[in-house]
Design an enzyme around this catalytic site. Structure first.
Site, PDB file in Angstrom:
ATOM      1  N   ASP A  74       0.817  -1.207   0.000  1.00 16.52           N
ATOM      2  CA  ASP A  74       0.000   0.000   0.000  1.00 16.52           C
ATOM      3  C   ASP A  74       0.857   1.267   0.000  1.00 16.52           C
ATOM      4  OD1 ASP A  74      -2.234  -1.543  -0.065  1.00 16.52           O
ATOM      5  OD2 ASP A  74      -2.882  -1.137   1.983  1.00 16.52           O
ATOM      6  N   ARG A  79       2.689   6.176  -3.135  1.00 21.11           N
ATOM      7  CA  ARG A  79       3.729   6.893  -3.876  1.00 21.11           C
ATOM      8  C   ARG A  79       3.415   6.920  -5.372  1.00 21.11           C
ATOM      9  NH1 ARG A  79       6.612   4.409   0.303  1.00 21.11           N
ATOM     10  NH2 ARG A  79       7.024   2.514  -0.888  1.00 21.11           N
ATOM     11  N   ASN A 146      -4.625   8.554   1.841  1.00 22.36           N
ATOM     12  CA  ASN A 146      -5.000   7.774   3.027  1.00 22.36           C
ATOM     13  C   ASN A 146      -5.422   8.660   4.190  1.00 22.36           C
ATOM     14  OD1 ASN A 146      -4.943   5.107   2.305  1.00 22.36           O
ATOM     15  ND2 ASN A 146      -3.113   4.586   3.463  1.00 22.36           N
ATOM     16  N   GLU A 147      -4.492   9.466   4.672  1.00 21.17           N
ATOM     17  CA  GLU A 147      -4.814  10.295   5.825  1.00 21.17           C
ATOM     18  C   GLU A 147      -3.811  11.410   6.010  1.00 21.17           C
ATOM     19  OE1 GLU A 147      -1.743   7.817   6.782  1.00 21.17           O
ATOM     20  OE2 GLU A 147      -3.668   6.793   7.036  1.00 21.17           O
ATOM     21  N   THR A 187      -8.966   2.018   6.516  1.00 24.11           N
ATOM     22  CA  THR A 187      -8.415   0.726   6.919  1.00 24.11           C
ATOM     23  C   THR A 187      -6.927   0.815   7.258  1.00 24.11           C
ATOM     24  OG1 THR A 187      -8.152   0.213   4.567  1.00 24.11           O
ATOM     25  CG2 THR A 187     -10.089  -0.686   5.678  1.00 24.11           C
ATOM     26  N   ALA A 188      -6.393   2.026   7.351  1.00 29.47           N
ATOM     27  CA  ALA A 188      -4.975   2.206   7.657  1.00 29.47           C
ATOM     28  C   ALA A 188      -4.826   2.662   9.118  1.00 29.47           C
ATOM     29  CB  ALA A 188      -4.364   3.193   6.670  1.00 29.47           C
ATOM     30  N   LEU A 191      -7.924   2.757  11.388  1.00 27.96           N
ATOM     31  CA  LEU A 191      -8.426   1.487  11.917  1.00 27.96           C
ATOM     32  C   LEU A 191      -7.670   1.091  13.183  1.00 27.96           C
ATOM     33  CD1 LEU A 191     -10.295  -0.967  11.526  1.00 27.96           C
ATOM     34  CD2 LEU A 191      -8.517  -1.977  10.078  1.00 27.96           C
ATOM     35  N   SER A 192      -6.367   1.377  13.226  1.00 24.50           N
ATOM     36  CA  SER A 192      -5.552   0.949  14.364  1.00 24.50           C
ATOM     37  C   SER A 192      -5.886   1.709  15.645  1.00 24.50           C
ATOM     38  CB  SER A 192      -4.059   1.112  14.038  1.00 24.50           C
ATOM     39  OG  SER A 192      -3.678   2.474  14.048  1.00 24.50           O
TER      40      SER A 192
END
Length: 286
Positions: A74, A79, A146-147, A187-188, A191-192
């Site tokens: 991922d 990138r 993603n974030e 989900t990255a 999620l954790s």
């Protein structure tokens, strides 16, 4: 057909599969462009005929392609998205990494990929929104697929993040930091820390505090058309702003604004794969 190829240079176990992929492209009369770092890495490891259809490029304005292929996990996919930039070339992730929510097809399927992409009945293209981040002192690619995270500096025990949504006060987060996740990034990191999983094309952002110092501070889902504004305070002089793993240290009084980017990342999803199957496989839901 023209393929742009980007990837991790840790590809030694998969060299025969990559060679087969490139020779398949050449046999079909397809062309490829490859990021120079990967090309320079593969050139001494592969026979010359495998690279005969490949040109090496570095900067994104210097190439056009019908599809982009990301080799890796991922992180490589993120990138690749930055390399493609705002060209909106559809990207397909080939997983040679571990978890692989974005890199959705296995490296063993790589040689069949050109024929599959030649027929649009085999795949769908999903549009994924990005965060655009505006703040003084931010350098480089100001977007996140993603974030974006706002976190404390190493020397402090806590950071305060005052959040506003469309100009209206929302919350004062006291925590180790705050994650602003896209649906793709749900989900990255999100999620954790206990944030919700979001279907990747849903028009929302997720705000998830990191180790909040109040039990009332919970993950929050807001519409992606919202404009988010953040001001930080801390005992330290700086805080960290991270976009998809790219970190900048900024003065503590630097305002940060986030909004939906004016372009999308197009993700190729083979019809044999879907989000529900990926969740069951990656999260072992049975």
């Amino acid at each position: 057909m023209k393929i742009a190829i980007y990837g991790s240079r840790r590809q030694q176990p998969y060299l025969p599969l990559i060679e087969e992929f490139l020779t398949t492209l050449a046999a079909r009369g397809d062309k490829a462009v490859m990021h120079a770092k990967l090309f320079n890495h593969l050139q001494p490891l592969l026979p010359a005929e495998a690279l005969q259809c490949v040109s090496r490029v570095v900067e994104s304005p210097r190439f056009e392609a019908d599809f982009a292929v990301s080799l890796g996990g991922d992180g490589s996919f993120l990138r690749t998205a930055a390399w493609v930039a705002d060209k909106q070339i559809p990207i397909i992730g080939v997983n040679t990494g571990h978890l692989g929510f974005l890199a959705s097809i296995s490296v063993e399927e790589l040689a069949q990929l050109p024929a599959q992409l030649a027929d649009s009945a085999n795949y769908e293209v999903e549009s994924r929104s990005l965060l655009q981040v505006d703040c003084p002192g931010l350098r480089g690619w100001p977007y996140a697929l993603n974030e974006a995270t706002i976190t404390k500096s190493e020397s402090t025990s806590i950071i305060g993040v005052r959040a506003r949504i469309d100009g209206v006060d929302l919350a004062d987060y006291r925590a180790d930091g705050l994650i602003i996740a896209t649906p793709t990034g749900s989900t990255a990191y999100n999620l954790s820390v206990g944030g919700p999983i979001v279907e990747p094309t849903a028009p929302v952002w997720v705000l998830s505090p990191i180790a909040a110092h109040s039990l009332s501070m919970r993950p929050l889902v807001v519409g992606e058309r919202s404009v988010l504004h953040f001001d930080c305070d801390s005992r330290g002089d700086t805080f960290r702003l991270t976009l998809d793993g790219r970190t900048t240290s900024l003065p503590i009084d630097t305002p940060v604004e986030m909004r939906r980017a004016p372009f999308v990342v197009n993700v190729v999803r083979m019809k044999a794969h879907n989000f529900a199957d990926t969740l069951r496989a990656k999260l072992q839901w049975g």
